[in-house]
Design an enzyme around this catalytic site. Structure first.
Site, PDB file in Angstrom:
ATOM      1  N   CYS A 186     -10.482  -0.150   3.235  1.00  0.00           N
ATOM      2  CA  CYS A 186      -9.917  -0.165   4.584  1.00  0.00           C
ATOM      3  C   CYS A 186      -9.327   1.191   4.907  1.00  0.00           C
ATOM      4  CB  CYS A 186      -8.837  -1.243   4.686  1.00  0.00           C
ATOM      5  SG  CYS A 186      -9.534  -2.913   4.721  1.00  0.00           S
ATOM      6  N   ARG A 205       0.827  -1.225   0.000  1.00  0.00           N
ATOM      7  CA  ARG A 205       0.000   0.000   0.000  1.00  0.00           C
ATOM      8  C   ARG A 205       0.859   1.273   0.000  1.00  0.00           C
ATOM      9  NH1 ARG A 205      -2.887  -3.975  -0.179  1.00  0.00           N
ATOM     10  NH2 ARG A 205      -4.931  -4.192   0.807  1.00  0.00           N
TER      11      ARG A 205
HETATM   12  P1  FAD Z   1      -7.720   7.708  -5.689  1.00  0.00           P
HETATM   13  O1  FAD Z   1      -8.441   7.236  -4.465  1.00  0.00           O
HETATM   14  O2  FAD Z   1      -8.419   8.656  -6.562  1.00  0.00           O
HETATM   15  O3  FAD Z   1      -6.312   8.308  -5.258  1.00  0.00           O
HETATM   16  C1  FAD Z   1      -5.469   7.597  -4.357  1.00  0.00           C
HETATM   17  C2  FAD Z   1      -4.046   8.150  -4.476  1.00  0.00           C
HETATM   18  O4  FAD Z   1      -3.543   7.842  -5.778  1.00  0.00           O
HETATM   19  C3  FAD Z   1      -3.980   9.677  -4.357  1.00  0.00           C
HETATM   20  O5  FAD Z   1      -2.804  10.021  -3.684  1.00  0.00           O
HETATM   21  C4  FAD Z   1      -3.949  10.134  -5.804  1.00  0.00           C
HETATM   22  O6  FAD Z   1      -3.339  11.383  -5.963  1.00  0.00           O
HETATM   23  C5  FAD Z   1      -3.120   9.026  -6.424  1.00  0.00           C
HETATM   24  N1  FAD Z   1      -3.366   8.888  -7.852  1.00  0.00           N
HETATM   25  C6  FAD Z   1      -4.519   8.509  -8.473  1.00  0.00           C
HETATM   26  N2  FAD Z   1      -4.357   8.507  -9.814  1.00  0.00           N
HETATM   27  C7  FAD Z   1      -3.079   8.901 -10.039  1.00  0.00           C
HETATM   28  C8  FAD Z   1      -2.314   9.125 -11.223  1.00  0.00           C
HETATM   29  N3  FAD Z   1      -2.805   8.951 -12.452  1.00  0.00           N
HETATM   30  N4  FAD Z   1      -1.034   9.546 -11.079  1.00  0.00           N
HETATM   31  C9  FAD Z   1      -0.503   9.745  -9.846  1.00  0.00           C
HETATM   32  N5  FAD Z   1      -1.172   9.547  -8.707  1.00  0.00           N
HETATM   33  C10 FAD Z   1      -2.447   9.148  -8.804  1.00  0.00           C
HETATM   34  N6  FAD Z   1      -7.346  -1.173  -1.939  1.00  0.00           N
HETATM   35  C11 FAD Z   1      -6.541  -2.260  -1.936  1.00  0.00           C
HETATM   36  O7  FAD Z   1      -5.309  -2.097  -2.073  1.00  0.00           O
HETATM   37  N7  FAD Z   1      -7.040  -3.512  -1.804  1.00  0.00           N
HETATM   38  C12 FAD Z   1      -8.364  -3.750  -1.684  1.00  0.00           C
HETATM   39  O8  FAD Z   1      -8.765  -4.895  -1.554  1.00  0.00           O
HETATM   40  C13 FAD Z   1      -9.254  -2.631  -1.714  1.00  0.00           C
HETATM   41  N8  FAD Z   1     -10.588  -2.800  -1.621  1.00  0.00           N
HETATM   42  C14 FAD Z   1     -11.414  -1.714  -1.678  1.00  0.00           C
HETATM   43  C15 FAD Z   1     -12.793  -1.923  -1.625  1.00  0.00           C
HETATM   44  C16 FAD Z   1     -13.650  -0.830  -1.694  1.00  0.00           C
HETATM   45  C17 FAD Z   1     -15.141  -1.074  -1.632  1.00  0.00           C
HETATM   46  C18 FAD Z   1     -13.142   0.490  -1.818  1.00  0.00           C
HETATM   47  C19 FAD Z   1     -14.066   1.671  -1.899  1.00  0.00           C
HETATM   48  C20 FAD Z   1     -11.770   0.695  -1.860  1.00  0.00           C
HETATM   49  C21 FAD Z   1     -10.889  -0.413  -1.777  1.00  0.00           C
HETATM   50  N9  FAD Z   1      -9.514  -0.231  -1.825  1.00  0.00           N
HETATM   51  C22 FAD Z   1      -8.690  -1.326  -1.832  1.00  0.00           C
HETATM   52  C23 FAD Z   1      -8.918   1.116  -1.830  1.00  0.00           C
HETATM   53  C24 FAD Z   1      -8.712   1.721  -3.223  1.00  0.00           C
HETATM   54  O9  FAD Z   1      -9.567   1.110  -4.197  1.00  0.00           O
HETATM   55  C25 FAD Z   1      -7.264   1.616  -3.685  1.00  0.00           C
HETATM   56  O10 FAD Z   1      -6.388   2.299  -2.810  1.00  0.00           O
HETATM   57  C26 FAD Z   1      -7.054   2.159  -5.103  1.00  0.00           C
HETATM   58  O11 FAD Z   1      -5.755   1.843  -5.542  1.00  0.00           O
HETATM   59  C27 FAD Z   1      -7.252   3.683  -5.220  1.00  0.00           C
HETATM   60  O12 FAD Z   1      -7.277   4.013  -6.595  1.00  0.00           O
HETATM   61  P2  FAD Z   1      -8.077   5.267  -7.149  1.00  0.00           P
HETATM   62  O13 FAD Z   1      -7.934   5.298  -8.611  1.00  0.00           O
HETATM   63  O14 FAD Z   1      -9.454   5.279  -6.604  1.00  0.00           O
HETATM   64  O15 FAD Z   1      -7.226   6.440  -6.516  1.00  0.00           O
HETATM   65  N1  EPU Z   2     -11.293  -9.930  11.174  1.00  0.00           N
HETATM   66  C1  EPU Z   2     -12.009  -9.862  12.331  1.00  0.00           C
HETATM   67  N2  EPU Z   2     -12.882  -8.826  12.480  1.00  0.00           N
HETATM   68  C2  EPU Z   2     -13.060  -7.866  11.529  1.00  0.00           C
HETATM   69  C3  EPU Z   2     -12.307  -7.929  10.350  1.00  0.00           C
HETATM   70  C4  EPU Z   2     -11.423  -8.987  10.186  1.00  0.00           C
HETATM   71  O1  EPU Z   2     -11.871 -10.691  13.217  1.00  0.00           O
HETATM   72  O2  EPU Z   2     -13.853  -6.960  11.753  1.00  0.00           O
HETATM   73  C5  EPU Z   2     -10.375 -11.061  10.983  1.00  0.00           C
HETATM   74  C6  EPU Z   2     -10.878 -12.008   9.884  1.00  0.00           C
HETATM   75  O3  EPU Z   2     -11.793 -12.946  10.390  1.00  0.00           O
HETATM   76  C7  EPU Z   2      -9.592 -12.635   9.386  1.00  0.00           C
HETATM   77  C8  EPU Z   2      -8.548 -11.519   9.581  1.00  0.00           C
HETATM   78  O4  EPU Z   2      -9.120 -10.607  10.526  1.00  0.00           O
HETATM   79  O5  EPU Z   2      -9.227 -13.708  10.202  1.00  0.00           O
HETATM   80  C9  EPU Z   2      -8.214 -10.801   8.271  1.00  0.00           C
HETATM   81  O6  EPU Z   2      -9.410 -10.229   7.737  1.00  0.00           O
HETATM   82  P1  EPU Z   2      -9.659 -10.057   6.168  1.00  0.00           P
HETATM   83  O7  EPU Z   2      -9.478 -11.373   5.491  1.00  0.00           O
HETATM   84  O8  EPU Z   2     -10.941  -9.330   5.998  1.00  0.00           O
HETATM   85  O9  EPU Z   2      -8.435  -9.201   5.686  1.00  0.00           O
HETATM   86  P2  EPU Z   2      -7.936  -7.785   6.143  1.00  0.00           P
HETATM   87  O10 EPU Z   2      -6.508  -7.941   6.533  1.00  0.00           O
HETATM   88  O11 EPU Z   2      -8.827  -7.151   7.136  1.00  0.00           O
HETATM   89  C10 EPU Z   2      -7.082  -7.142   3.793  1.00  0.00           C
HETATM   90  C11 EPU Z   2      -6.946  -5.848   3.060  1.00  0.00           C
HETATM   91  C12 EPU Z   2      -8.161  -5.565   2.202  1.00  0.00           C
HETATM   92  C13 EPU Z   2      -8.402  -6.720   1.251  1.00  0.00           C
HETATM   93  C14 EPU Z   2      -8.587  -7.992   2.095  1.00  0.00           C
HETATM   94  C15 EPU Z   2      -8.839  -9.229   1.240  1.00  0.00           C
HETATM   95  C16 EPU Z   2      -5.602  -4.206   4.262  1.00  0.00           C
HETATM   96  C17 EPU Z   2      -5.617  -3.032   5.172  1.00  0.00           C
HETATM   97  N3  EPU Z   2      -6.786  -4.744   3.998  1.00  0.00           N
HETATM   98  O12 EPU Z   2      -8.075  -6.965   4.774  1.00  0.00           O
HETATM   99  O13 EPU Z   2      -7.879  -4.393   1.444  1.00  0.00           O
HETATM  100  O14 EPU Z   2      -9.539  -6.501   0.464  1.00  0.00           O
HETATM  101  O15 EPU Z   2      -7.404  -8.205   2.880  1.00  0.00           O
HETATM  102  O16 EPU Z   2      -7.646  -9.761   0.803  1.00  0.00           O
HETATM  103  O17 EPU Z   2      -4.547  -4.614   3.802  1.00  0.00           O
HETATM  104  C18 EPU Z   2      -8.044  -2.014   1.396  1.00  0.00           C
HETATM  105  O18 EPU Z   2      -6.818  -1.993   1.437  1.00  0.00           O
HETATM  106  O19 EPU Z   2      -8.742  -0.985   1.275  1.00  0.00           O
HETATM  107  C19 EPU Z   2      -8.724  -3.299   1.502  1.00  0.00           C
HETATM  108  C20 EPU Z   2     -10.041  -3.405   1.575  1.00  0.00           C
END
Ligand code: FAD
Ligand code: EPU
Length: 297
Positions: free
Chosen positions: A206, A159
Site C-alpha cells: 500500500c 505503520r
Molecule cells: P525496506 O522496504 O527495505 O525498508 C523500509 C524501512 O525500514 C526503511 O526506512 C529502512 O531504512 C528501514 N529498515 C529496514 N531494515 C532496517 C534495519 N535492519 N534497521 C533499521 N531500519 C531498517 N506492509 C504491512 O505493514 N502490511 C502488509 O500487509 C503489507 N503487504 C505488502 C504486500 C506487498 C506485495 C508488498 C510489496 C509490501 C507489503 N507491505 C506490507 C509493505 C512492506 O512489506 C513492509 O513495510 C515491510 O515492513 C518493509 O520491510 P523491508 O524489510 O522490505 O524494509
Molecule cells: N476497498 C475498496 N476498494 C479498493 C480497496 C479496498 O472498496 O480498491 C474496500 C474493501 O472492499 C474493504 C475495505 O476497503 O471493505 C478495506 O480493504 P482491505 O481489506 O483491502 O484493507 P486495506 O485497509 O485497504 C490494509 C492494509 C494492508 C493489509 C490489508 C489486509 C494499510 C494501508 N493497508 O489494507 O497492508 O495487507 O489491510 O489486512 O493499512 C501495506 O501496508 O502495505 C498493506 C498492503
C-alpha cells in the site's frame, strides 16, 4: 587507520526493491558489527527487503547499508517461543516456521515480504496483528555502539516507529505463544483471504496509510482512480492503494501518479512508503539514550 573491510558495490537500487524503481547507489553489505560500524561511519540508508521503498531515479548519494547472510538466522530458529533472530531474517519464512512449530503471534503478518528489521522499522501488520504484538526488545547499532532497547521504547504504532536516529537493527527478540500448527494455520486462512484482492504485479504494498477509520484504497477507488496511469506506473484495478509497475516505471511516473491521486481524493493521505532521494527523513526519538542498554562486544 584500518583498511576497508567491506567492499562497496555500485548498484541500481531498482534491482533491490519490489517496486523495481530507483537509480544508482553505493551498496555496503555487512557481515558483522565491525563492518557495520565502518559502513555507518558516513551518511547512510538501511535497506531491508526493499518492499516499502520509493527510491528516486537519480539514486542516492548516501551509502546504502544492507545486512548480509550472518544476520539472516532463520535456520537457527529451533521452535522456542522466546527467540532472538537476526534482523535480515526473511519474515515470510519465519511466519511459516512459527506455524509449523505451533507458535502463535506472527500469523497476521502472512504475506508481508519484509525482513525482520524492516518489519520492526515499519511496525508491519494487518488488521490481524502487527510485529509489535510479539516484539520484546531489539538490538541495534547507533553511532557505532551496539545497544538494546525494549519494545516500548521504540514508539511502535500503526505503520510507524521511532528508532534512534541512524539506528540499524541487528537482532530482534520476539515472544510467541504456544498453540498448535493446526490452530495457527486456521488463523492464517483468514489473513490470506483478506489479501485475495491485492495485485500480484510488482508493487511496494500500500502506498498510503489508512486514515483513521477509513481505507485509503476504498477512498482512491471511490475517487475513480483505478487504472489511472502515468508512464508505466498504474493504480491497480484490484486495489486502489497499490501502485504497480507495468515494466519500466520511473520514480517521476510514480510521483506524478501519487500527486494525481491525491488531487482526486478529498482526504489528505499520508505516504506509507519510505522515500529515498526525496523529502522524507527518518524520525528521531528524543530520550532513547536513557533507556538503551550497552551490549558488550
Ligand atoms: P525496506 O522496504 O527495505 O525498508 C523500509 C524501512 O525500514 C526503511 O526506512 C529502512 O531504512 C528501514 N529498515 C529496514 N531494515 C532496517 C534495519 N535492519 N534497521 C533499521 N531500519 C531498517 N506492509 C504491512 O505493514 N502490511 C502488509 O500487509 C503489507 N503487504 C505488502 C504486500 C506487498 C506485495 C508488498 C510489496 C509490501 C507489503 N507491505 C506490507 C509493505 C512492506 O512489506 C513492509 O513495510 C515491510 O515492513 C518493509 O520491510 P523491508 O524489510 O522490505 O524494509
Ligand atoms: N476497498 C475498496 N476498494 C479498493 C480497496 C479496498 O472498496 O480498491 C474496500 C474493501 O472492499 C474493504 C475495505 O476497503 O471493505 C478495506 O480493504 P482491505 O481489506 O483491502 O484493507 P486495506 O485497509 O485497504 C490494509 C492494509 C494492508 C493489509 C490489508 C489486509 C494499510 C494501508 N493497508 O489494507 O497492508 O495487507 O489491510 O489486512 O493499512 C501495506 O501496508 O502495505 C498493506 C498492503
Amino acid at each position: 587507520m584500518s583498511g576497508v573491510a567491506v567492499a562497496p558495490e555500485r548498484v541500481r537500487l531498482g534491482g533491490l526493491t519490489t517496486l523495481k524503481v530507483g537509480g544508482p547507489a553505493e551498496l555496503w553489505t555487512v557481515g558483522n558489527e565491525a563492518d557495520l560500524r565502518e559502513a555507518t561511519a558516513e551518511p547512510f540508508f538501511v535497506l531491508g527487503a526493499g518492499s516499502n521503498l520509493l527510491v528516486s531515479d537519480a539514486g542516492v548519494a548516501e551509502r546504502v547499508v544492507r545486512l548480509g547472510q550472518p544476520y539472516a538466522t532463520l535456520a537457527a530458529f529451533d521452535g522456542s517461543a522466546d527467540v532472538w533472530l537476526g534482523a535480515a531474517t526473511p519474515l515470510p519464512g519465519l511466519v511459516r516456521r512459527a506455524q509449523r512449530a505451533g507458535l502463535s503471534g506472527l500469523e497476521g503478518l502472512l504475506g508481508v515480504p519484509a525482513q525482520l528489521g524492516g518489519a520492526v522499522a515499519m511496525n508491519a501488520g494487518t488488521r490481524f496483528g502487527s510485529l509489535s504484538d510479539t516484539l520484546v526488545e531489539a538490538e541495534m547499532m547507533v553511532s557505532g555502539d551496539l545497544v538494546r532497547l525494549p519494545a516500548d521504547a521504540l514508539g511502535l504504532r500503526y505503520r510507524h516507529s521511532e528508532l534512534p536516529p541512524g539506528a540499524v537493527l541487528t537482532r530482534v527478540r520476539l515472544r510467541l505463544s504456544a498453540s498448535t500448527p493446526e490452530r495457527v494455520a486456521a488463523a492464517m486462512t483468514g489473513v490470506d483471504a483478506a489479501r485475495k484482492g491485492q495485485p500480484k504485479i510488482k508493487s511496494a504494498g500500500c502506498a498510503f496509510k489508512n486514515p483513521a477509520g477509513e481505507s485509503a484504497g476504498r477512498l482512491i477507488d471511490r475517487a475513480g482512480c483505478k487504472g489511472l496511469r502515468v508512464g508505466d506506473a498504474m493504480i491497480a484495478h484490484e486495489h486502489g492503494n497499490f501502485v504497480i509497475n507495468l515494466g519500466a516505471a520511473t520514480s517521476r511516473d510514480v510521483d506524478e501518479l501519487l500527486e494525481a491521486v491525491q488531487g482526486r481524493v478529498s482526504v489528505a493521505l499520508d505516504l506509507e512508503w519510505r522515500r529515498w532521494g526525496g523529502p522524507d527523513g527518518e524520525p528521531p526519538q528524543p530520550g532513547w539514550r536513557a533507556r538503551a542498554q550497552r551490549v558488550e562486544g
